[in-house]
Design an enzyme around this catalytic site. Structure first.
Site, PDB file in Angstrom:
ATOM      1  N   ALA A  81       0.886  -1.352  -0.008  1.00 48.80           N
ATOM      2  CA  ALA A  81       0.016   0.156  -0.044  1.00 48.80           C
ATOM      3  C   ALA A  81       0.988   1.058   0.052  1.00 48.80           C
ATOM      4  O   ALA A  81       0.297   2.458   0.051  1.00 48.80           O
ATOM      5  CB  ALA A  81      -1.027   0.004   1.158  1.00 48.80           C
ATOM      6  N   ARG A 105       6.904  -2.559   2.933  1.00 50.57           N
ATOM      7  CA  ARG A 105       8.203  -2.765   3.562  1.00 50.57           C
ATOM      8  C   ARG A 105       8.503  -1.215   4.179  1.00 50.57           C
ATOM      9  O   ARG A 105       9.189  -1.103   5.069  1.00 50.57           O
ATOM     10  CB  ARG A 105       9.314  -3.299   2.527  1.00 50.57           C
ATOM     11  N   ARG A 106       7.999  -0.220   3.457  1.00 48.97           N
ATOM     12  CA  ARG A 106       8.443   1.274   3.825  1.00 48.97           C
ATOM     13  C   ARG A 106       7.536   1.718   4.936  1.00 48.97           C
ATOM     14  O   ARG A 106       6.584   2.378   4.505  1.00 48.97           O
ATOM     15  CB  ARG A 106       8.654   1.958   2.629  1.00 48.97           C
ATOM     16  N   ASN A 164      -1.873  -7.111  -3.821  1.00 49.34           N
ATOM     17  CA  ASN A 164      -1.524  -5.938  -4.635  1.00 49.34           C
ATOM     18  C   ASN A 164       0.175  -6.173  -4.793  1.00 49.34           C
ATOM     19  O   ASN A 164       0.788  -5.795  -5.765  1.00 49.34           O
ATOM     20  CB  ASN A 164      -1.945  -4.789  -4.303  1.00 49.34           C
ATOM     21  N   TYR A 201       8.388 -12.258 -15.577  1.00 52.68           N
ATOM     22  CA  TYR A 201       7.421 -11.696 -14.873  1.00 52.68           C
ATOM     23  C   TYR A 201       6.071 -12.231 -15.439  1.00 52.68           C
ATOM     24  O   TYR A 201       4.992 -12.018 -14.781  1.00 52.68           O
ATOM     25  CB  TYR A 201       7.504 -10.182 -15.112  1.00 52.68           C
ATOM     26  N   LYS A 229       2.811 -13.432 -13.428  1.00 45.75           N
ATOM     27  CA  LYS A 229       1.479 -13.060 -13.468  1.00 45.75           C
ATOM     28  C   LYS A 229       0.363 -13.958 -14.173  1.00 45.75           C
ATOM     29  O   LYS A 229      -0.657 -14.087 -13.825  1.00 45.75           O
ATOM     30  CB  LYS A 229       1.367 -11.677 -14.407  1.00 45.75           C
ATOM     31  N   PRO A 232      -4.397  -5.154 -14.974  1.00 50.43           N
ATOM     32  CA  PRO A 232      -3.891  -3.607 -15.694  1.00 50.43           C
ATOM     33  C   PRO A 232      -3.225  -3.853 -16.902  1.00 50.43           C
ATOM     34  O   PRO A 232      -2.433  -4.624 -16.906  1.00 50.43           O
ATOM     35  CB  PRO A 232      -3.541  -2.749 -14.447  1.00 50.43           C
ATOM     36  N   GLY A 233      -3.150  -2.747 -17.633  1.00 52.16           N
ATOM     37  CA  GLY A 233      -2.215  -2.708 -18.584  1.00 52.16           C
ATOM     38  C   GLY A 233      -1.276  -1.617 -18.282  1.00 52.16           C
ATOM     39  O   GLY A 233      -1.021  -1.663 -16.885  1.00 52.16           O
TER      40      GLY A 233
HETATM   41  P1  NDP Z   1       4.734   0.159  -7.105  1.00 49.80           P
HETATM   42  O1  NDP Z   1       6.202  -0.107  -7.521  1.00 49.80           O
HETATM   43  O2  NDP Z   1       4.302   1.522  -7.461  1.00 49.80           O
HETATM   44  O3  NDP Z   1       4.040  -0.426  -6.142  1.00 49.80           O
HETATM   45  C1  NDP Z   1       4.393  -1.798  -5.496  1.00 49.80           C
HETATM   46  C2  NDP Z   1       4.017  -2.019  -4.316  1.00 49.80           C
HETATM   47  O4  NDP Z   1       4.286  -3.252  -3.752  1.00 49.80           O
HETATM   48  C3  NDP Z   1       4.770  -0.826  -3.210  1.00 49.80           C
HETATM   49  O5  NDP Z   1       3.546  -0.542  -2.270  1.00 49.80           O
HETATM   50  C4  NDP Z   1       5.908  -1.848  -2.697  1.00 49.80           C
HETATM   51  O6  NDP Z   1       6.174  -1.461  -1.307  1.00 49.80           O
HETATM   52  C5  NDP Z   1       5.035  -3.272  -2.581  1.00 49.80           C
HETATM   53  N1  NDP Z   1       5.971  -4.196  -2.628  1.00 49.80           N
HETATM   54  C6  NDP Z   1       6.912  -4.687  -3.307  1.00 49.80           C
HETATM   55  N2  NDP Z   1       7.563  -5.781  -2.876  1.00 49.80           N
HETATM   56  C7  NDP Z   1       7.064  -6.269  -1.577  1.00 49.80           C
HETATM   57  C8  NDP Z   1       7.425  -7.187  -0.603  1.00 49.80           C
HETATM   58  N3  NDP Z   1       8.164  -7.991  -1.124  1.00 49.80           N
HETATM   59  N4  NDP Z   1       6.578  -7.024   0.725  1.00 49.80           N
HETATM   60  C9  NDP Z   1       5.592  -6.185   0.643  1.00 49.80           C
HETATM   61  N5  NDP Z   1       5.240  -5.118  -0.164  1.00 49.80           N
HETATM   62  C10 NDP Z   1       5.904  -5.173  -1.214  1.00 49.80           C
HETATM   63  O7  NDP Z   1       4.050  -0.506  -8.580  1.00 49.80           O
HETATM   64  P2  NDP Z   1       2.508  -0.951  -9.025  1.00 49.80           P
HETATM   65  O8  NDP Z   1       1.641   0.116  -8.203  1.00 49.80           O
HETATM   66  O9  NDP Z   1       2.418  -0.667 -10.354  1.00 49.80           O
HETATM   67  O10 NDP Z   1       2.307  -2.129  -8.626  1.00 49.80           O
HETATM   68  C11 NDP Z   1       1.130  -2.847  -7.831  1.00 49.80           C
HETATM   69  C12 NDP Z   1       0.776  -4.289  -8.584  1.00 49.80           C
HETATM   70  O11 NDP Z   1       0.436  -3.874  -9.715  1.00 49.80           O
HETATM   71  C13 NDP Z   1       1.947  -5.023  -8.770  1.00 49.80           C
HETATM   72  O12 NDP Z   1       1.508  -6.331  -8.614  1.00 49.80           O
HETATM   73  C14 NDP Z   1       2.149  -5.152 -10.323  1.00 49.80           C
HETATM   74  O13 NDP Z   1       2.750  -6.235 -10.632  1.00 49.80           O
HETATM   75  C15 NDP Z   1       0.774  -4.874 -10.688  1.00 49.80           C
HETATM   76  N6  NDP Z   1       0.609  -4.255 -12.064  1.00 49.80           N
HETATM   77  C16 NDP Z   1       1.317  -2.969 -12.470  1.00 49.80           C
HETATM   78  C17 NDP Z   1       0.839  -2.260 -13.682  1.00 49.80           C
HETATM   79  C18 NDP Z   1       1.720  -1.058 -14.035  1.00 49.80           C
HETATM   80  O14 NDP Z   1       1.749  -0.960 -14.979  1.00 49.80           O
HETATM   81  N7  NDP Z   1       2.107  -0.165 -13.273  1.00 49.80           N
HETATM   82  C19 NDP Z   1       0.294  -3.078 -14.599  1.00 49.80           C
HETATM   83  C20 NDP Z   1      -0.348  -4.324 -14.208  1.00 49.80           C
HETATM   84  C21 NDP Z   1      -0.186  -4.983 -13.096  1.00 49.80           C
HETATM   85  P3  NDP Z   1       7.362  -1.537  -0.587  1.00 49.80           P
HETATM   86  O15 NDP Z   1       8.571  -1.375  -1.656  1.00 49.80           O
HETATM   87  O16 NDP Z   1       7.266  -0.472   0.254  1.00 49.80           O
HETATM   88  O17 NDP Z   1       7.501  -2.958   0.193  1.00 49.80           O
HETATM   89  C1  8X3 Z   2       2.833  -4.555 -15.890  1.00 48.63           C
HETATM   90  C2  8X3 Z   2       2.348  -4.310 -17.102  1.00 48.63           C
HETATM   91  O1  8X3 Z   2       3.106  -4.374 -19.575  1.00 48.63           O
HETATM   92  O2  8X3 Z   2       4.449  -3.388 -18.166  1.00 48.63           O
HETATM   93  O3  8X3 Z   2       2.212  -5.620 -15.364  1.00 48.63           O
HETATM   94  O4  8X3 Z   2       4.185  -5.788 -17.809  1.00 48.63           O
HETATM   95  S1  8X3 Z   2       3.528  -4.442 -18.137  1.00 48.63           S
END
Ligand code: NDP
Ligand code: 8X3
Length: 259
Positions: free
Chosen positions: A14, A38-39, A91, A157, A161, A187-188
């Site tokens: 989150a 983690r943060r 997430n 990756y 997924k 999502p894309g």
């Molecule tokens: P961000 O990097 O902005 O957010 C990722 C979040 O995941 C951060 O809050 C991070 O928090 C947390 N996280 C990562 N590793 C860990 C861990 N080991 N334990 C706990 N928390 C963790 O990326 P998004 O918001 O884009 O990503 C969220 C989800 O959406 C992911 O599953 C990603 O694969 C998916 N997604 C993203 C897309 C995109 O284009 N952005 C498209 C499709 C899917 P912290 O580092 O503080 O632990």
């Molecule tokens: C994140 C979207 O296309 O960058 O899941 O892998 S993509």
């Protein structure tokens, strides 16, 4: 639309991007929020924002979802008032690297598999039994278009997924004789810290991913997540695939103004 006011929503990851936007969107519906990542400072600042803006109760804890023992211990240690989770948003996730499989860094693979697959499983395994016992719960997994439609240099990756998609669909079968629901939001392109993390902090490379293309915002995705959670109890939104208008598949994207 069914009210989810006062429901307890647990969001992993989150502290940024989609997870953070989901926290805001659920808070706007009046839910209680259980947030981890983690943060610590990010989580605490977000919690304060949510309390002030929406007047909701928020509980945060630091968790690395890759640590199985920490997942069980931190969920077991939740204060009594936070033990009954109604909605779980799996997430937390990441991509590391964009490389051909035969050239990629194996450490990157470990991190993606441990977070996106094993982390999601550890959290689910520990949260769902309580939901089954209470006969109430909704699991919403954040998958990706990358888990439905692969792309070159994305193999691991993509694999993680695709695993989330398989897990989501099989879990729905496991729970079909209960009132629990299982959804995935896939999502894309969404502008978050995702690409900066993927490219190990290379901001220039990360920014290029979102240049000259009108990509989705984290709020767009949070809106879809809340949609899943607010359907009447007899309705299960199984899957929402949500992409920018300028994206038609994992690899077909239109860069520049639309005609
Ligand atoms: P961000 O990097 O902005 O957010 C990722 C979040 O995941 C951060 O809050 C991070 O928090 C947390 N996280 C990562 N590793 C860990 C861990 N080991 N334990 C706990 N928390 C963790 O990326 P998004 O918001 O884009 O990503 C969220 C989800 O959406 C992911 O599953 C990603 O694969 C998916 N997604 C993203 C897309 C995109 O284009 N952005 C498209 C499709 C899917 P912290 O580092 O503080 O632990
Ligand atoms: C994140 C979207 O296309 O960058 O899941 O892998 S993509």
């Amino acid at each position: 639309m069914a009210s989810i006011r006062t429901r307890t929503v647990f969001i992993t990851g989150a502290s940024s991007g989609i997870g953070r936007a989901c926290a805001h969107a659920f808070a706007a519906e009046g839910t209680r929020l259980l947030l981890c990542a983690r943060r610590r400072e990010r989580l605490e600042a977000l919690a304060e924002e949510l309390r002030i803006e929406h007047g909701v109760e928020v509980h945060t804890f630091v968790l690395d979802v890759r640590e199985r023992a920490a997942v069980t211990a931190s969920i077991d240690a939740l204060p009594d008032a936070w033990k009954e989770i109604d909605i779980l948003v799996n997430n937390a996730g990441l991509a590391r690297g964009l490389d051909k499989l035969y050239e990629a860094d194996v450490e990157d693979w470990e991190e993606m598999i441990d977070t996106n697959v094993k982390g999601l499983l550890y959290v689910s395994r520990h949260v769902i039994p309580g939901m089954v016992e209470r006969r109430r719960g909704h699991i919403i997994n954040i998958g990706s278009i990358a888990g439905l439609d692969p792309y070159p240099r994305g193999s691991v990756y993509n694999g993680t997924k695709f695993a989330v998609d398989g897990i989501t669909r099989a879990l729905r079968m496991d729970l079909v004789d209960t009132p629990l629901r299982v959804s995935s939001v896939d999502p894309g392109l969404v502008e978050t810290e995702f690409s900066e993390v993927r490219f190990h902090g290379d901001r220039e490379k990360a920014e290029a991913v979102y240049t000259d293309i009108d990509v989705c915002t984290p709020d767009d995705i949070a809106d879809a997540v809340v949609y899943c959670a607010t359907r009447p109890p007899h309705v299960s939104v199984n899957q929402i695939v949500i992409m920018p208008t300028a994206q038609a598949s994992s690899i077909v994207k239109h860069v520049g103004p639309l005609k």
